[in-house]
Design an enzyme around this catalytic site. Structure first.
Site, mmCIF file in Angstrom:
data_model
loop_
_atom_site.group_PDB
_atom_site.id
_atom_site.type_symbol
_atom_site.label_atom_id
_atom_site.label_comp_id
_atom_site.label_asym_id
_atom_site.label_seq_id
_atom_site.Cartn_x
_atom_site.Cartn_y
_atom_site.Cartn_z
ATOM 1 N N ASP A 1 0.824 -1.227 0.000
ATOM 2 C CA ASP A 1 0.000 0.000 0.000
ATOM 3 C C ASP A 1 0.849 1.264 0.000
ATOM 4 O O ASP A 1 2.024 1.245 0.370
ATOM 5 C CB ASP A 1 -0.943 0.003 1.214
ATOM 6 C CG ASP A 1 -0.199 -0.091 2.553
ATOM 7 O OD1 ASP A 1 0.855 -0.753 2.605
ATOM 8 O OD2 ASP A 1 -0.655 0.526 3.534
ATOM 9 N N GLU B 1 0.217 -1.388 5.818
ATOM 10 C CA GLU B 1 1.285 -0.852 6.680
ATOM 11 C C GLU B 1 1.011 0.598 7.032
ATOM 12 O O GLU B 1 1.224 1.039 8.155
ATOM 13 C CB GLU B 1 2.642 -0.981 5.964
ATOM 14 C CG GLU B 1 3.854 -0.721 6.870
ATOM 15 C CD GLU B 1 4.244 0.741 7.022
ATOM 16 O OE1 GLU B 1 4.993 1.066 7.952
ATOM 17 O OE2 GLU B 1 3.786 1.582 6.231
HETATM 18 ZN ZN LIG Z 1 6.715 2.341 4.208
#
Ligand SMILES: [Zn+2]
Length: 493
Positions: free
Chosen positions: A124, A189
């Site tokens: 992401d 993340e």
């Molecule tokens: Zn990162």
């Protein structure tokens, strides 16, 4: 001899001893940089590497803070793109989808007695920032002027693609690993990793996996890291700072601007924020920073060596010097900065409430409750309520061992691929998904195998106009390939 002369003699002798110690400490430590032979380059096809990364950049795999905006199908498209561009990886490794959109690849090793390693990255990216003035729209991606542009070229799709290119390349060369290699790519993340990394780590833990080491994103290779060091430095994070958000709020009786009360909500909160800004956390020399200095001091110019090798004497002076730059300041203290300030409904209305959010980045060894207590004491205003916002994760990560096989392998690989670079252990300033893996290994390292040149430093970490040169990206792939070879993959058989 008169008493005065004796005292003078004692003082002079004392000063001479101190001078001798200062000089010895600066001169005696020799370089800890172990030489390594530059590796043969990875025979990589830069055209195809660039095209694959560009296609990945164009995938709109955005981690929005609002869950409703999250588009799962974009992650599925990304998975399909990877299947298409890495046919050997998908034929030879097993792939599991974890928490729907995160990926765990297993490249089974032949020697079960060897502990597996795990390479990490995340799929992401954060939403594109305001693109005014951007040379190239962040999520469109393009290749121009020898660079690949777009969100993810520095954080962190370059690593997903770099790792997969390395494995694909090794498979083409007939390599098989002795030890099992895991590739773990989280999908959230940027939202805290509680979906992807957390569940991949739990899955492996439930299977009884113990890892030799984990490598995740971290500090890139940078120049001018410390005064008196002319060579670029690769810091391998052996610990990371913890992230804490604290809400400060004040509620007053309100009133009307035509006859305002003595203290307004905005005024009270502003005063407290001002006090906090002027009373920073004290400087502390934690082990990762001391280890960094130990590795870098022998490489410094003589004048700086005198200072940095003698912290026992020049601690205050060196601390002041490091505190003057935001980056080095963050290495030696818990930092805090207001990131949100909310108040007011319009120019004619006196607000009864004001709210701010402080973002603290805690040094290893600082606990959340202690930080909050300090904040309250400094704020010193009972009208301002201070409370930690929801914590996503444990406070601290442990310190990884620099004598471990994992550190030595990463260290050697950096020197082989980037022969001009100094390597040192360090403290990673940001939180990474790797913190979820602490039950699986005592060797977690954080490093970004990218040279970040001065013109690109500002773009790093969520800036707009992210870009990576084709040359630098090729070295990324080469780094991962060399790392896998050094971690016992056998080729040609
Ligand atoms: Zn990162």
């Amino acid at each position: 001899m008169e008493t005065a002369s004796i005292i003078l003699l004692i003082i002079i002798s004392g000063l001479l001893v101190i001078a001798a110690v200062v000089l010895l400490r600066a001169l005696v430590p020799s370089s800890v940089q172990t030489p390594a032979m530059p590796a043969a380059d990875g025979s990589l096809d830069t055209k195809s590497l660039s095209r694959h990364l560009l296609q990945a950049i164009r995938m709109q795999t955005i981690s929005h803070q609002e869950k409703v905006q999250y588009k799962g199908e974009d992650f599925t498209y990304f998975h399909e793109l990877l299947e298409m561009n890495f046919p050997l990886v998908h034929a030879s490794l097993s792939r599991e989808k974890v928490w729907e959109y995160s990926l765990l690849y297993t490249w089974k090793g032949r020697d079960e007695s060897m502990k597996p390693i795990l390479l990490m990255a995340h799929l992401d990216v954060v939403p594109a920032g305001p693109e005014n003035g951007s040379a190239h729209p962040d999520l469109d991606g393009r290749i121009a002027e020898g660079y690949i542009w777009g969100k993810g070229t520095l954080d962190d799709k370059y690593a997903v693609l770099g790792i997969l290119e390395a494995v694909e390349n090794l498979l083409q060369e007939g390599c098989t690993p002795l030890r099992t290699i895991y590739l773990a790519f989280g999908h959230d993340e940027e939202m805290g990793g509680l979906g992807g990394a957390f569940h991949i780590a739990s899955l492996l833990h439930a299977r009884g996996v113990e890892l030799e080491f984990v490598l995740d994103e971290g500090t890139p290779i940078i120049n001018d890291i410390l005064p008196g060091i002319s060579r670029p430095v690769a810091l391998v994070g052996i610990a990371e700072k913890a992230n804490l958000y604290v809400e400060l709020s004040v509620e007053t009786g309100g009133g009307h601007p035509i006859m305002p009360p003595q203290d307004s909500a905005i005024g009270i909160l502003s005063e407290v924020l001002d006090r906090l800004e002027k009373n920073r956390f004290p400087i502390r020399w934690e082990l990762p920073v001391r280890k960094m200095l130990h590795a870098l001091v022998p490489e410094m110019s003589f004048g700086n060596k005198i200072l940095y090798a003698n912290l026992w004497l020049f601690r205050r002076r060196v601390g002041k010097k490091l505190a003057a730059s935001p980056w080095t300041n963050a290495l030696i203290r818990t930092t805090m900065v207001p990131t949100v300030f909310e108040a007011g409904l319009g120019p004619k209305v006196l607000p009864s409430k004001a709210k701010a959010v402080m973002n603290l980045r805690l040094l290893p060894g600082d606990h959340v409750h202690e930080a909050i207590d300090r904040l309250k004491a400094t704020a010193n205003d009972p009208r301002v309520k201070i409370r930690p916002m929801e914590r996503r994760i444990t406070e601290h990560t442990f310190m990884s061992d620099t004598n471990s096989a994992g550190f030595r392998t990463i260290d050697r690989t950096i020197r082989e691929v980037f022969p001009d670079v100094l390597v040192a252990p360090g403290l990673c300033l940001s939180e990474t998904d790797s913190r979820y893996y602490s039950a699986l290994t005592r060797s977690i390292f954080r490093f970004r195998p990218i040279r970040l040149r001065a013109d690109n430093l500002q773009r790093y970490v969520h800036g707009s106009d992210e870009k990576i040169s084709i040359e630098d990206y090729t070295q990324v792939v080469w780094f991962y390939k060399q790392l896998l070879l050094n971690s016992k993959s056998i080729c040609g058989g």
